[in-house]
Design an enzyme around this catalytic site. Structure first.
Site, PDB file in Angstrom:
ATOM      1  N   CYS A 277      33.415  27.900 -29.233  1.00  0.00           N
ATOM      2  CA  CYS A 277      34.217  27.354 -28.134  1.00  0.00           C
ATOM      3  C   CYS A 277      35.449  28.232 -27.899  1.00  0.00           C
ATOM      4  O   CYS A 277      35.309  29.322 -27.368  1.00  0.00           O
ATOM      5  CB  CYS A 277      34.557  25.889 -28.397  1.00  0.00           C
ATOM      6  SG  CYS A 277      34.862  24.997 -26.873  1.00  0.00           S
TER       7      CYS A 277
ATOM      8  N   HIS B 252      29.492  23.480 -29.430  1.00  0.00           N
ATOM      9  CA  HIS B 252      29.833  23.190 -30.829  1.00  0.00           C
ATOM     10  C   HIS B 252      28.566  22.940 -31.649  1.00  0.00           C
ATOM     11  O   HIS B 252      28.160  21.790 -31.824  1.00  0.00           O
ATOM     12  CB  HIS B 252      30.740  21.958 -30.903  1.00  0.00           C
ATOM     13  CG  HIS B 252      32.109  22.206 -30.379  1.00  0.00           C
ATOM     14  ND1 HIS B 252      33.132  22.661 -31.165  1.00  0.00           N
ATOM     15  CD2 HIS B 252      32.615  22.093 -29.124  1.00  0.00           C
ATOM     16  CE1 HIS B 252      34.229  22.805 -30.434  1.00  0.00           C
ATOM     17  NE2 HIS B 252      33.931  22.471 -29.188  1.00  0.00           N
TER      18      HIS B 252
ATOM     19  N   GLU C  56      28.157  22.961 -34.717  1.00  0.00           N
ATOM     20  CA  GLU C  56      28.398  22.249 -35.981  1.00  0.00           C
ATOM     21  C   GLU C  56      28.046  20.765 -35.912  1.00  0.00           C
ATOM     22  O   GLU C  56      27.737  20.152 -36.929  1.00  0.00           O
ATOM     23  CB  GLU C  56      29.863  22.428 -36.433  1.00  0.00           C
ATOM     24  CG  GLU C  56      30.931  21.748 -35.579  1.00  0.00           C
ATOM     25  CD  GLU C  56      31.423  22.578 -34.406  1.00  0.00           C
ATOM     26  OE1 GLU C  56      30.672  23.466 -33.934  1.00  0.00           O
ATOM     27  OE2 GLU C  56      32.549  22.342 -33.938  1.00  0.00           O
TER      28      GLU C  56
HETATM   29  N1  GLN Z   1      40.689  25.036 -25.146  1.00  0.00           N
HETATM   30  C1  GLN Z   1      39.416  25.525 -24.774  1.00  0.00           C
HETATM   31  C2  GLN Z   1      38.861  24.790 -23.564  1.00  0.00           C
HETATM   32  O1  GLN Z   1      39.297  23.728 -23.241  1.00  0.00           O
HETATM   33  C3  GLN Z   1      38.443  25.448 -25.911  1.00  0.00           C
HETATM   34  C4  GLN Z   1      38.107  24.062 -26.324  1.00  0.00           C
HETATM   35  C5  GLN Z   1      37.455  23.973 -27.669  1.00  0.00           C
HETATM   36  O2  GLN Z   1      37.504  24.910 -28.447  1.00  0.00           O
HETATM   37  N2  GLN Z   1      36.874  22.833 -27.975  1.00  0.00           N
HETATM   38  O3  GLN Z   1      37.945  25.273 -22.924  1.00  0.00           O
END
Ligand code: GLN
Length: 543
Positions: A381, A507, A509
């Site tokens: 992310c 994600h 995970e």
């Molecule tokens: N801050 C980034 C976004 O909003 C990444 C978010 C995250 O890592 N969950 O896209």
């Protein structure tokens, strides 16, 4: 009709009530029963999505896009239950729904009160989850510790629940602490007695006590707990510290937990099938190799914020017969101490998700080090977004490249707000959330890991790869390894010229399990092990 197990906690918090509930689920599944798990959180937030990880730890995301308590992560890892927004309910949600019904006039003429309106709403949520998921057993965990003011309406609701559905269909499990006092050389039962007395004071008699203890419970202690707390002796179960949390179901089974539960609930059960879990635990606790992975993040002192990542590495380690040692590296220190000094002892670098600008430059610097030194890199992310920024600055030569999350005015906005986010003003539950399909390109590390073209992963973000840079970055050697089905959003970037450099917008995970380690985590660890083996042995200094 489903049976219900209510899990409460006593004496102190952090006894592992979530993992205990998850272990009960695991054991009942091993007996062929279908289960679901639900967590009630007694805070006023509608969900933990708006909370600081310092307060709450990780926000676990379900397929249907709910932002939930991290205990739901344990529930999914320990069972095959598919959880949704109905599996995590907060005081905020209960009141929200009661108040909006009141505004619509649904209670016309009545005074709305905690009993019965709030308690009825709570009970309906319990019935709904058991009904919709068509389970044999619903395991309901009440957050907090008995004695908290906030959890009283939930305890009252579960007290009434037994009256409503019949005593043969409900049991109460109390997770408690039996401390060992070293000066007396004894295990002490008094805190548990008090906690159970408090529970009985609100009308709940526990059927089973699960006692966290550093020493095995003696026969005497078991007798005493049974007598003073009014439970059967076989209902006193010990819960000792384990090497791995995944051992807990097996330890509780040794003490007869599944048998007593099924007896009390009058459940018919099949022969136990728990051998695949046992095998997975063996692989987790007895690896033959080790590998060091550096996690460059903002919250190094706050491990709960990265719960699912930590667990995914346990699973990925077992897939590679290795113990993954996680080295927590504060992003800012990479700038202060230099990338080499901060990272020279690790075999692979992961940059996890996050929000806000703190530590960004350190993360980007760590990624540069991984790219230039051919060290396996995994970006999740925000970690993927930082990898794009690093590539833009140091490979494509766009010196001021950045994400508009951190610098709105920069010339090269390589990461920008998703179109769907432009008019969003509310903070809660409004990101791009939950499971989305992604199409993988062949000839990529991702395709090699998953072994298929179509995948589905969970998301939680507002920003994305800016499509205006697709062509330029492709020409410079960045592979767009995965996109949404319509090709509109970049979901995975890779560097084909590097041994293992993968950044994902989702994600992974959240979907890793001890019985099915996540392919990307497993292959990242494999690449780190391969890199480690290739390195020349560290030369000993000659005196
Ligand atoms: N801050 C980034 C976004 O909003 C990444 C978010 C995250 O890592 N969950 O896209």
């Amino acid at each position: 009709m489903a049976k219900f197990i209510f899990v409460t906690g006593g004496v102190v918090s952090s006894l592992g009530k979530g993992i205990t509930s998850a272990s009960i689920g695991c054991l009942l599944e091993s007996r062929g029963l279908k289960v679901t798990l639900q967590k009630f959180d007694p805070y006023i937030n509608v969900d933990p999505g708006t909370m600081n990880p310092y307060q709450h730890g990780e926000v676990f995301v379900t397929d249907d896009g709910a932002e939930t308590d991290l205990d739901l992560g344990h529930y999914e890892r320990f069972t095959s239950a598919v959880l949704t927004r109905d599996n995590n309910i907060t005081t905020g949600q209960i009141y929200n729904s009661v108040i909006s019904k009141e505004r619509k006039g649904e209670y016309l003429g009545k005074t709305i009160q905690v009993i019965p309106h709030i308690t009825n709403e709570i009970k309906e949520r319990i019935h709904k989850v058991a009904r919709d998921k068509e389970v044999d057993v619903a395991i309901i965990e009440i957050g907090g510790t008995v004695g908290d003011i906030e959890s009283l309406p939930f305890l009252e609701a579960i007290r009434q629940f037994k009256k409503d559905v019949g005593k043969e269909n409900v049991i109460y499990v109390h997770v408690t602490l039996v401390p060992h006092i070293s000066t007396a050389g004894e295990l002490k039962t008094k805190p548990t007695q008090h906690s159970v007395a408090q529970l009985r004071g609100i009308g709940i008699q526990p059927d089973i006590l699960i006692c966290r203890s550093q020493r095995p419970l003696t026969k005497d202690v078991r007798n005493k707990l049974a007598l003073f707390c009014n439970v059967e002796e076989e209902g006193v179960i010990q819960n000792l510290d384990a090497q791995s949390v995944y051992e807990l179901p097996l330890m509780l089974k040794e003490d007869g937990l599944d048998i007593i539960i099924m007896k009390l609930l009058n459940l018919r059960y099949g022969k136990q099938n728990i051998s695949s879990w046992e095998k997975a635990v063996q692989k987790i606790v007895n690896p033959s190799k080790t590998v060091n992975i550096g996690i460059v993040g903002k919250y190094v002192e706050l491990l709960d914020a990265y719960k699912s990542i930590i667990e995914a590495f346990v699973h990925a380690g077992s897939a590679n017969d290795a113990r993954v040692k996680l080295c927590w590296i504060e992003a800012d220190s990479v700038i202060k101490c230099g990338a080499k000094a901060s990272l020279c002892e690790v075999d692979g670098i992961l940059v996890p998700g996050g929000f806000g600008g703190r530590g960004i430059e350190g993360k980007i610097e760590a990624i540069r080090y991984a790219r230039e030194n051919k060290m396996p890199f995994f970006g999740i992310c925000l970690g993927m977004q930082c990898a794009v920024i690093e590539f833009a600055r140091n490979v494509a030569g766009l010196k001021d490249a950045n994400s508009t999350e951190f610098d709105e005015k920069t010339t090269h906005k390589v990461i920008t707000l998703l179109d769907s986010q432009r008019n969003v003003t509310d903070k809660g539950g409004t990101m791009r959330l939950g499971a989305w399909d992604c199409k993988l390109a062949r000839d990529t590390k991702s395709f090699e890991a998953y072994g298929k073209e179509l995948i589905s992963e969970r998301h939680r973000h507002r920003y994305e790869f800016n499509n205006e840079y697709r062509q330029a970055f492709k020409t410079k050697g960045l592979k767009l390894a995965g996109t949404t089905m319509d090709g509109g959003l970049v979901e995975i970037v890779e560097l084909p010229s590097h041994p293992w450099f993968v950044g994902v917008q989702f994600h992974p995970e959240f979907k890793s399990r001890p019985l099915s380690p996540h392919p990307l985590f497993a292959n990242f660890v494999k690449a780190a092990l391969a890199g480690k083996e290739k390195q020349p042995p560290v030369k000993k200094k000659v005196k």
